[in-house]
Design a protein around this motif. Structure first.
Motif: not given
Ligand SMILES: Nc1ncnc2c1ncn2[C@@H]1O[C@H](COP(=O)(O)OP(=O)(O)OP(=O)(O)O)[C@@H](O)[C@H]1O
Length: 612
Positions: A80-83, A85, A88, A103, A105, A171, A190, A195-196, A251-252
Motif C-alpha cells: 500500500i505504500g513504500s517509504g 526504509f 508497507v 498496515a 511496515k 495513526v 491501524e 491512503g495518503e 503524504s504524512n
Molecule cells: N497505516 C497506513 N494505512 C495506509 N497506508 C499507509 C499506512 N502507513 C503507511 N502507508 C502508506 O505507505 C507510505 C509509506 O509509509 P511511511 O510514511 O510510514 O514510510 P516512511 O519510510 O516513513 O516514508 P517516508 O519517510 O518516505 O515518508 C505512506 O505514505 C502511505 O501511503
C-alpha cells in the motif's frame, strides 16, 4: 550458523554498556571529548526504559510462511505504500474476530547503509564506553544503528497512541514483530483505507478521495475546512504530549475513509520536548540545573537542524542572510511547534491553490523563496485562505499563530461551519473561481521572481531525514548518502510509484486480501554502496531532490480553462550537487539581492550541521 541481528528489545551488550547505571541522567563524560546529542542522551539514559515500555508490544517472529504470505497472525496482502526504509503492506489479522485489516511496515535492519567513515566514527564513539567494536563487521554496526533509529520511531508511535488516552487524529500503533534471527522488523498500525492525502487536482473537480470524506457538490474550501479541522485536533494533541512532528506534509497525512477522518502519521523525524522525556534529574538543585541546561541545549541543537521536506520547511530553519548569522541565539528555533504550524500551512495552501507556495529549481531556490516570497491574499475573502496566508504562513515564528489559537478559531461558532455554508462561503467560491482563472493564465513576470520554475512534486517528495542523528555522537555532516538517493534522481519512467500502487489499491475491495498482489520482499543483498562526497555541499545533497513520482509531476499547471489536463513534459528538478560555486550561483540570479558568499553558506552549514 544462523546470523543474529539486534532487535528492538535486544541491542546486544552495546546498549547495556552504553546506558549509565546512575538513577539520574548522565549528561556528560568528563573523560572524553564526547558532546552529547539529543539522541545520544536518550540512548545513554533511557534506552532500557524505552525497551521495557515497548516489551508488551513487541511480538517475537514465530511463524513465517513465505508461500502463504503469513507472518505470525497476519496474512500479508498487497503493497500500500513504500517509504525510505521499506514497504508497507495491507495485512489481515487472522485471530481478530472481525479479521481486521492493518498496515504492516516491513523495515530491513540493513538499510540504509553507512559509509566506512561513518562506521569508523561509530566505533570510536563506542570505544569511549569501553565497548570493543573492533571485531564488529559493517553489517553488525549498521544494524545496531538502524534498530536504534527504529526503536525511537516505535516508541514515539506508542506514546502518541497511548499518552493521555490517545487521539483519533493520529495513526495508532498496534504492535511490532521482531526477533534476533530476523533481518526485518515489522511495525503494525491501524490501516487508513484511502491512503495518503492527495492534493494535486488534474481538473477543477474535487478529487474522489476528498468526496469520499466530505460528500459530493462541495468546494475546495469545504475540503480545506475538513483538513484544518482534523489535523488541528491531531496537532493540538501532539503539542499536549510534547511531540514535535517535524515532517507534516500531505503524504504524512493518511485518510481513514471508514471513520471519515484524517490522521497524522510517520513519526520518524519527531522529537519529544525535554519536559516530555522520562529523564530522572538529580534532586540536588545545582546539579539538576546543570543537567537540565545540557538537555535543553541538546534539544535546541536538534531542533535547529533542517529536518523535514524542503518545500515544507519553516523559514526560521533556512535563513541565509548575514543578519541571521550575527547572533547564534537569533538562529535558535524558539518554538518547535511553530515548525509544524508552518508545514501545516503549506499543506493547506497546496489543497486550496493546487500548487506549492514555495517551490524553486532546487533546495536553495526553495529556501530563498520560503524566506523572501510574500504570498498575497488580495483575491480572497475566504477565512481559511486568510488564516493560512496571513497567520499560519507568517515568516516570523513569534507572530505565527499557534495550534491552540487555530483550534479556537475553527471551533468558534462563527467559523465552525464549512466555508460554503457560512456567510463567507460565496466569497470562498468566488475566490476559487478567480484562482482557476488565474492559474490558467500564462505565467506573469512576477511569478518568475527568484528564478522560480513550475512547481514540481519533487520538492515535496524529497525529504531531509534525521535518521543519522541516531548514530550516537556522530556529526550529521558525515551522513551516509545512499546511492539509491541518486538512482532515484535519475529516475526511471517505468518505475511503479507508491502513489500508483495506492491508487490501484484504493480501487480494490477494502477487506479482501489477495496474496498474489504481494510484492516481492525488499532485497536484503546489501549490495548497495554508500559513497563519499566532499562537504559542505554534501549536507545539501543529503536533502536529495529525487523525483520519485515523475509521471505525476506538473499536474498543477496542467489544468486548462475547460478543466482538462494538458499533459506536457515535466521539468526536471536540478540537483544542488551541480552547484559548485554558490556565490556565482546566487549572484547570477538577477532578481536575488543577496550578499551571500560561499563562506557564509559554509558558516550556515557549519551551524546547522553541528560541525562544532
Ligand atoms: N497505516 C497506513 N494505512 C495506509 N497506508 C499507509 C499506512 N502507513 C503507511 N502507508 C502508506 O505507505 C507510505 C509509506 O509509509 P511511511 O510514511 O510510514 O514510510 P516512511 O519510510 O516513513 O516514508 P517516508 O519517510 O518516505 O515518508 C505512506 O505514505 C502511505 O501511503
Amino acid at each position: 550458523m544462523e546470523r543474529k541481528y539486534p532487535s528492538l528489545l535486544n541491542n546486544s551488550e552495546v546498549t547495556n554498556k552504553l546506558e549509565s547505571q546512575s538513577p539520574y541522567i548522565v549528561v556528560d563524560n568528563p573523560d572524553s571529548e564526547w558532546i552529547p546529542t539529543y539522541h545520544s542522551l536518550i540512548e545513554r539514559n533511557i534506552s532500557n526504559l524505552i525497551q521495557s515500555e515497548l516489551q508488551p508490544y513487541v511480538q517475537q517472529i514465530k511463524k513465517i510462511d513465505e508461500t502463504e504470505s503469513i507472518i505470525n497472525d497476519y496474512k500479508i496482502g498487497s503493497t500500500i505504500g513504500s517509504g525510505q526504509f521499506g514497504k508497507v503492506y495491507k495485512g489481515q489479522e487472522q485471530s481478530h474476530k472481525k479479521r481486521r485489516i492493518v498496515a504492516l511496515k516491513r523495515i530491513n535492519k540493513l538499510r540504509p547503509k553507512y559509509s566506512m567513515n561513518q562506521l569508523m566514527r561509530q566505533i570510536t564513539y563506542w570505544k569511549q564506553f569501553n565497548i570493543d567494536a573492533d571485531n564488529f563487521d559493517a553489517d553488525t554496526i549498521t544494524t545496531l544503528m538502524n534498530v536504534n533509529r527504529c526503536r525511537w520511531e516505535v516508541y514515539l508511535m506508542l506514546r502518541v497512541t497511548n499518552d493521555r488516552g490517545g487521539n483519533s487524529y493520529v495513526v495508532n500503533f498496534l504492535q511490532c514483530m521482531d526477533s534476533v534471527n530476523s533481518k526485518d522488523l515489522w511495525i503494525v498500525s491501524e490501516w487508513c483505507n484511502l491512503g495518503e492525502l492527495q492534493w494535486k487536482r488534474p481538473t477543477r473537480h474535487l478529487l474522489e478521495q476528498w468526496e469520499s470524506l466530505i460528500g459530493e457538490n462541495k468546494t475546495v474550501a469545504d475540503f480545506a475546512f475538513k483538513v484544518i479541522n482534523d489535523i488541528t485536533k491531531g496537532l493540538k494533541f501532539l503539542k499536549k504530549i510534547g511531540c514535535i512532528h517535524r515532517d507534516i506534509k500531505p503524504s504524512n497525512i493518511l485518510v481513514d475513509g471508514k471513520n471519515k477522518i484524517l490522521k497524522i502519521s510517520d513519526f520518524g523525524c519527531s522529537l519529544l520536548t525535554p519536559e516530555s522525556l522520562p529523564f530522572e534529574y538529580d534532586p540536588v538543585e545545582k546539579i539538576k540545573d546543570k543537567q537540565l541546561h545540557i538537555v535543553r541545549k541538546c534539544f535546541q541543537k536538534e531542533m535547529n537542524k533542517i529536518i523535514g521536506t524542503p518545500a515544507f520547511v519553516a523559514p526560521e530553519l533556512c535563513k541565509f542572510t548575514e543578519e541571521d548569522f550575527k547572533s547564534e541565539e537569533k538562529m535558535d528555533v524558539k518554538d518547535g511547534f511553530k515548525l509544524d504550524i508552518w508545514s501545516f500551512g503549506v499543506t493547506l495552501y497546496c489543497i486550496l491553490f493546487n500548487q506549492l507556495p514555495f517551490s524553486g529549481d532546487n533546495e536553495f531556490d526553495t529556501y530563498h523563496l520560503i524566506n523572501l516570497k510574500e504570498l498575497s491574499n488580495d483575491d480572497s475573502d475566504c477565512w481559511i485562505t486568510d488564516l493560512v496566508i496571513t497567520k499560519m504562513l507568517k515568516k516570523n515564528p513569534d507572530e505565527r499563530i499557534d495550534i491552540n489559537e487555530i483550534h479556537t478559531i475553527i471551533t468558534s461558532n462563527k467559523n465552525n461551519k464549512p466555508p460554503s455554508l457560512n456567510k463567507l462561503g460565496g466569497g470562498a467560491k468566488k475566490s476559487i473561481k478567480k484562482f482557476w482563472k488565474k492559474i490558467s493564465k500564462p505565467k506573469s513576470k512576477e511569478d518568475l521572481t527568484l528564478k522560480v520554475t513550475l512547481s514540481t512534486e519533487d520538492t515535496e517528495l524529497s525529504r531531509i531525514t534525521s535518521r543519522d542523528s541516531f548514530a550516537s555522537g556522530l556529526d550529521p555532516s558525515d551522513l551516509p548518502i545512499n546511492i539509491t538517493d541518486f538512482i532515484d534522481s535519475l529516475t526511471t519512467t517505468n518505475a511503479i510509484t507508491a502513489q500508483d500502487e495506492i491508487l490501484k489499491n484504493n480501487n480494490k475491495q477494502e477487506n479482501r486480501l489477495d496474496p498474489t498482489q504481494t510484492d516481492s520482499p525488499v532485497s536484503s543483498s546489501g549490495s548497495i554502496q554508500s559513497f563519499e562526497i566532499p562537504t559542505p555541499i554534501k549536507n545539501m545533497i543529503k536533502i536529495k531532490a529525487s523525483p520519485e513520482k515523475p509521471e505525476k509531476r506538473d499536474l498543477d499547471h496542467g489544468a486548462s480553462n475547460d478543466g482538462q489536463t494538458a499533459p506536457r513534459p515535466a521539468p526536471k528538478m536540478k540537483s544542488s550537487k551541480n552547484i559548485i560555486n554558490f556565490k556565482n550561483y546566487i549572484q547570477n540570479n538577477e532578481v536575488v539581492e543577496s550578499s551571500d558568499t560561499i563562506d557564509q553558506i559554509k558558516d550556515y552549514l557549519n551551524y546547522k550541521g553541528d560541525f562544532t
